[in-house]
Design a protein around this motif. Structure first.
Motif, mmCIF file in Angstrom:
data_model
loop_
_atom_site.group_PDB
_atom_site.id
_atom_site.type_symbol
_atom_site.label_atom_id
_atom_site.label_comp_id
_atom_site.label_asym_id
_atom_site.label_seq_id
_atom_site.Cartn_x
_atom_site.Cartn_y
_atom_site.Cartn_z
ATOM 1 N N LYS A 18 0.799 -1.225 0.000
ATOM 2 C CA LYS A 18 0.000 0.000 0.000
ATOM 3 C C LYS A 18 0.835 1.279 0.000
ATOM 4 C CE LYS A 18 -3.935 -2.177 2.187
ATOM 5 N NZ LYS A 18 -4.835 -2.231 3.323
ATOM 6 N N ASP A 19 2.067 1.212 0.490
ATOM 7 C CA ASP A 19 2.898 2.414 0.588
ATOM 8 C C ASP A 19 3.747 2.677 -0.660
ATOM 9 O OD1 ASP A 19 4.784 0.426 0.770
ATOM 10 O OD2 ASP A 19 5.619 1.093 2.675
ATOM 11 N N ALA A 44 11.424 -4.416 -1.691
ATOM 12 C CA ALA A 44 11.992 -3.265 -2.392
ATOM 13 C C ALA A 44 11.208 -2.008 -2.064
ATOM 14 C CB ALA A 44 11.980 -3.514 -3.894
ATOM 15 N N ASN A 45 11.897 -0.873 -2.079
ATOM 16 C CA ASN A 45 11.222 0.386 -1.791
ATOM 17 C C ASN A 45 10.499 0.899 -3.035
ATOM 18 O OD1 ASN A 45 13.150 1.640 -3.415
ATOM 19 N ND2 ASN A 45 14.340 2.409 -1.690
ATOM 20 N N ASP A 46 9.871 2.058 -2.934
ATOM 21 C CA ASP A 46 9.086 2.595 -4.045
ATOM 22 C C ASP A 46 9.941 3.030 -5.234
ATOM 23 O OD1 ASP A 46 10.187 4.726 -2.685
ATOM 24 O OD2 ASP A 46 8.355 5.909 -2.635
ATOM 25 N N GLU A 47 11.248 3.077 -5.051
ATOM 26 C CA GLU A 47 12.160 3.393 -6.156
ATOM 27 C C GLU A 47 12.698 2.124 -6.823
ATOM 28 O OE1 GLU A 47 15.150 5.854 -4.418
ATOM 29 O OE2 GLU A 47 13.758 7.499 -4.070
ATOM 30 N N GLY A 48 12.303 0.964 -6.317
ATOM 31 C CA GLY A 48 12.735 -0.302 -6.880
ATOM 32 C C GLY A 48 14.037 -0.831 -6.322
#
Length: 58
Positions: A18-19, A44-48
């Motif tokens: 969701k984030d 992985a974060n939202d930047e991949g």
């Protein structure tokens, strides 16, 4: 090493959180963990960027 292999695998399943981050689950087809786990889960974060990875069973 196993993280890169997992991310390139045709078996990789990308699951969004969701984030904006996501997890990747891959059946590596052989034991990769200390207890015979055959899957790897990559977070992985939202930047991949891979933040964490560990062997698991589904």
């Amino acid at each position: 090493m196993k993280v890169a292999e997992g991310l390139r695998s045709d078996k990789a399943t990308f699951l969004p959180n969701k984030d904006g981050s996501f997890k990747v689950e891959v059946d590596m087809g052989r034991p990769i963990g200390p207890k015979g786990e055959r899957w790897i889960r990559i977070l992985a974060n939202d930047e991949g960027k891979a933040c964490n990875a560990f062997p698991c069973n589904p």
